[in-house]
Design an enzyme around this catalytic site. Structure first.
Site, PDB file in Angstrom:
ATOM      1  N   GLY A 199      46.910  70.335  35.345  1.00 46.46           N
ATOM      2  CA  GLY A 199      46.973  71.449  36.291  1.00 46.46           C
ATOM      3  C   GLY A 199      46.473  70.958  37.627  1.00 46.46           C
ATOM      4  O   GLY A 199      45.420  70.316  37.701  1.00 46.46           O
ATOM      5  N   ALA A 244      49.147  63.196  38.807  1.00 46.21           N
ATOM      6  CA  ALA A 244      47.829  63.547  39.364  1.00 46.21           C
ATOM      7  C   ALA A 244      47.331  62.586  40.453  1.00 46.21           C
ATOM      8  O   ALA A 244      46.188  62.710  40.887  1.00 46.21           O
ATOM      9  CB  ALA A 244      46.763  63.700  38.283  1.00 46.21           C
ATOM     10  N   ALA A 245      48.172  61.672  40.908  1.00 42.64           N
ATOM     11  CA  ALA A 245      47.737  60.799  42.013  1.00 42.64           C
ATOM     12  C   ALA A 245      47.480  61.637  43.278  1.00 42.64           C
ATOM     13  O   ALA A 245      46.465  61.463  43.966  1.00 42.64           O
ATOM     14  CB  ALA A 245      48.792  59.731  42.292  1.00 42.64           C
ATOM     15  N   GLY A 246      48.402  62.567  43.548  1.00 41.82           N
ATOM     16  CA  GLY A 246      48.219  63.453  44.708  1.00 41.82           C
ATOM     17  C   GLY A 246      46.971  64.308  44.543  1.00 41.82           C
ATOM     18  O   GLY A 246      46.222  64.533  45.506  1.00 41.82           O
ATOM     19  N   ASP A 247      46.734  64.772  43.329  1.00 43.89           N
ATOM     20  CA  ASP A 247      45.546  65.606  43.078  1.00 43.89           C
ATOM     21  C   ASP A 247      44.258  64.795  43.275  1.00 43.89           C
ATOM     22  O   ASP A 247      43.258  65.311  43.774  1.00 43.89           O
ATOM     23  CB  ASP A 247      45.588  66.164  41.651  1.00 43.89           C
ATOM     24  CG  ASP A 247      46.826  67.018  41.417  1.00 43.89           C
ATOM     25  OD1 ASP A 247      47.324  67.622  42.386  1.00 43.89           O
ATOM     26  OD2 ASP A 247      47.290  67.068  40.264  1.00 43.89           O
ATOM     27  N   THR A 249      51.262  62.516  52.519  1.00 45.38           N
ATOM     28  CA  THR A 249      51.070  61.353  51.650  1.00 45.38           C
ATOM     29  C   THR A 249      52.442  60.776  51.316  1.00 45.38           C
ATOM     30  O   THR A 249      53.404  61.509  51.073  1.00 45.38           O
ATOM     31  CB  THR A 249      50.286  61.725  50.371  1.00 45.38           C
ATOM     32  OG1 THR A 249      50.988  62.744  49.663  1.00 45.38           O
ATOM     33  CG2 THR A 249      48.890  62.220  50.704  1.00 45.38           C
ATOM     34  N   ASP A 303      51.672  55.291  35.900  1.00 46.26           N
ATOM     35  CA  ASP A 303      51.825  56.746  35.736  1.00 46.26           C
ATOM     36  C   ASP A 303      51.259  57.419  36.995  1.00 46.26           C
ATOM     37  O   ASP A 303      50.050  57.353  37.236  1.00 46.26           O
ATOM     38  CB  ASP A 303      51.056  57.204  34.486  1.00 46.26           C
ATOM     39  CG  ASP A 303      51.187  58.699  34.230  1.00 46.26           C
ATOM     40  OD1 ASP A 303      51.816  59.400  35.050  1.00 46.26           O
ATOM     41  OD2 ASP A 303      50.656  59.168  33.205  1.00 46.26           O
TER      42      ASP A 303
HETATM   43  O1  RIB Z   1      49.949  67.198  39.743  1.00 49.18           O
HETATM   44  C1  RIB Z   1      50.011  66.915  38.374  1.00 49.18           C
HETATM   45  C2  RIB Z   1      49.888  68.168  37.575  1.00 49.18           C
HETATM   46  O2  RIB Z   1      51.012  68.984  37.838  1.00 49.18           O
HETATM   47  C3  RIB Z   1      49.891  67.980  36.082  1.00 49.18           C
HETATM   48  O3  RIB Z   1      48.603  67.765  35.551  1.00 49.18           O
HETATM   49  C4  RIB Z   1      50.567  69.233  35.564  1.00 49.18           C
HETATM   50  O4  RIB Z   1      49.730  70.058  34.836  1.00 49.18           O
HETATM   51  C5  RIB Z   1      51.128  69.936  36.799  1.00 49.18           C
HETATM   52  O5  RIB Z   1      50.353  70.999  37.165  1.00 49.18           O
END
Ligand code: RIB
Length: 312
Positions: A47, A259-262, A229, A256
């Site tokens: 998420g 979640a790199a952006g997160d 980005t 993989d």
């Molecule tokens: O940005 C990656 C995330 O996007 C994943 O963890 C997935 O749950 C979606 O929300």
């Protein structure tokens, strides 16, 4: 204890999505109508909201989260995971009817992915729900939102944060079209990737110059600072006042990119909350994101501060 300005942790509030990622690794991404054999399955915490909160916490920020899970086992596990990171989860509500959000993630052997998100309880976050957590907004330095929760809730968060004088960070992901005109003036740092910047600005973004044009357009719409980005091509920053700069990214072998952006956003927010310079915040965010792409999964791939420092 005497805490210096440089080391004092900032307070970050993330308002956003909490998912369980169901991840299949396969030789390539399936084409429409194709069935292929995968060679690995995992179920991990994800998420965009949860990932960004975890990234900020692992960088040393004091983090709180506002979100919504279901009554199912996934919801309880996701909250437990976030609490284990030291994140204040008192702003996470439990919806009686909707299941916790789920993301079906496919990652190919060359590191590309596709993600289908079923929002479930994330779709139940409302402006009234945000208002119930005004105290959490008051208590933070920086508020971070994404677009995996209903737009009315995101707008209510940005408006409340602005009224309370907080720094706002919006990660417009996933982007489906231009943002409503009243949104951008509420955003201190707009952080799209190249695809999202192109959708938001209605301009192609394939290079640094495209990023500059899109960022200029988004700043014209009211965003104070824009950071586009660009994956392995780095990031383009356009600051308040119109000065622009490209930040090259560390070159790594990605397995993989989930979640790199997160990881970038959460790290950036932690640094801004700790009153670090923009250069420092973007540099650390890039280093953290470049480590995350060398590891599998969303939250399991996010490094902590010591790992980022030792990779420098
Ligand atoms: O940005 C990656 C995330 O996007 C994943 O963890 C997935 O749950 C979606 O929300």
């Amino acid at each position: 204890m005497n805490v210096s300005k440089e080391t004092k942790p900032g307070r970050v509030l993330v308002v956003g999505s909490i998912n369980t990622d169901l991840v299949a690794r396969s030789p390539h991404l399936p084409r429409p109508g194709e069935t292929i054999g995968g060679h690995e399955f995992s179920q991990v915490a994800g998420g965009k909201g949860g990932n960004q909160a975890v990234a900020a916490a692992r960088m040393g920020a004091q983090v709180a989260m506002v979100g919504c899970v279901g009554t199912d086992a996934n919801g309880a596990q996701r909250v437990k995971d976030l609490e284990t990171e030291g994140i204040d989860c008192s702003g996470i509500e439990v919806h009686p009817a909707q299941p916790t959000g789920v993301a079906m993630v496919t990652v190919s052997d060359d590191g590309q992915n596709t993600i289908v998100v079923v929002a479930g309880s994330n779709g139940e976050l409302t402006p009234e729900g945000i208002a119930r957590h005004e105290a959490a907004v008051k208590a933070c330095d920086v508020v971070v939102c994404q677009l995996e929760t209903p737009p009315e809730a995101v707008h209510a968060t940005l408006a409340l944060a602005r009224r309370l004088g907080k720094i706002t960070v919006l990660n417009p992901a996933p982007a489906t079209g231009p943002l409503p005109v009243e949104w951008l003036p509420l955003v201190d740092y707009l952080v799209p990737n190249e695809v999202e910047a192109a959708i938001l600005a209605g301009l192609p973004v394939e290079s640094e110059s495209g990023a500059r044009r899109a960022a200029t357009e988004l700043q014209r719409g009211g965003a104070r600072n824009v950071i586009v980005t660009l994956g392995a091509q780095g990031a383009y920053l356009l600051v308040d006042g119109g000065e622009g700069r490209h930040f090259p990214a560390p070159q790594v072998q990605a397995i993989d990119t989930t979640a790199a952006g997160d990881t970038f956003i959460g790290t950036f927010a932690a640094q801004i909350a700790a009153r670090q310079s923009l250069d420092n915040a973007i540099g650390l965010a890039q280093r953290a994101a470049s480590i995350s792409v060398t590891r599998a999964g969303a939250q399991p791939s996010i490094p902590n501060r010591a790992e980022v420092d030792s990779a420098a």
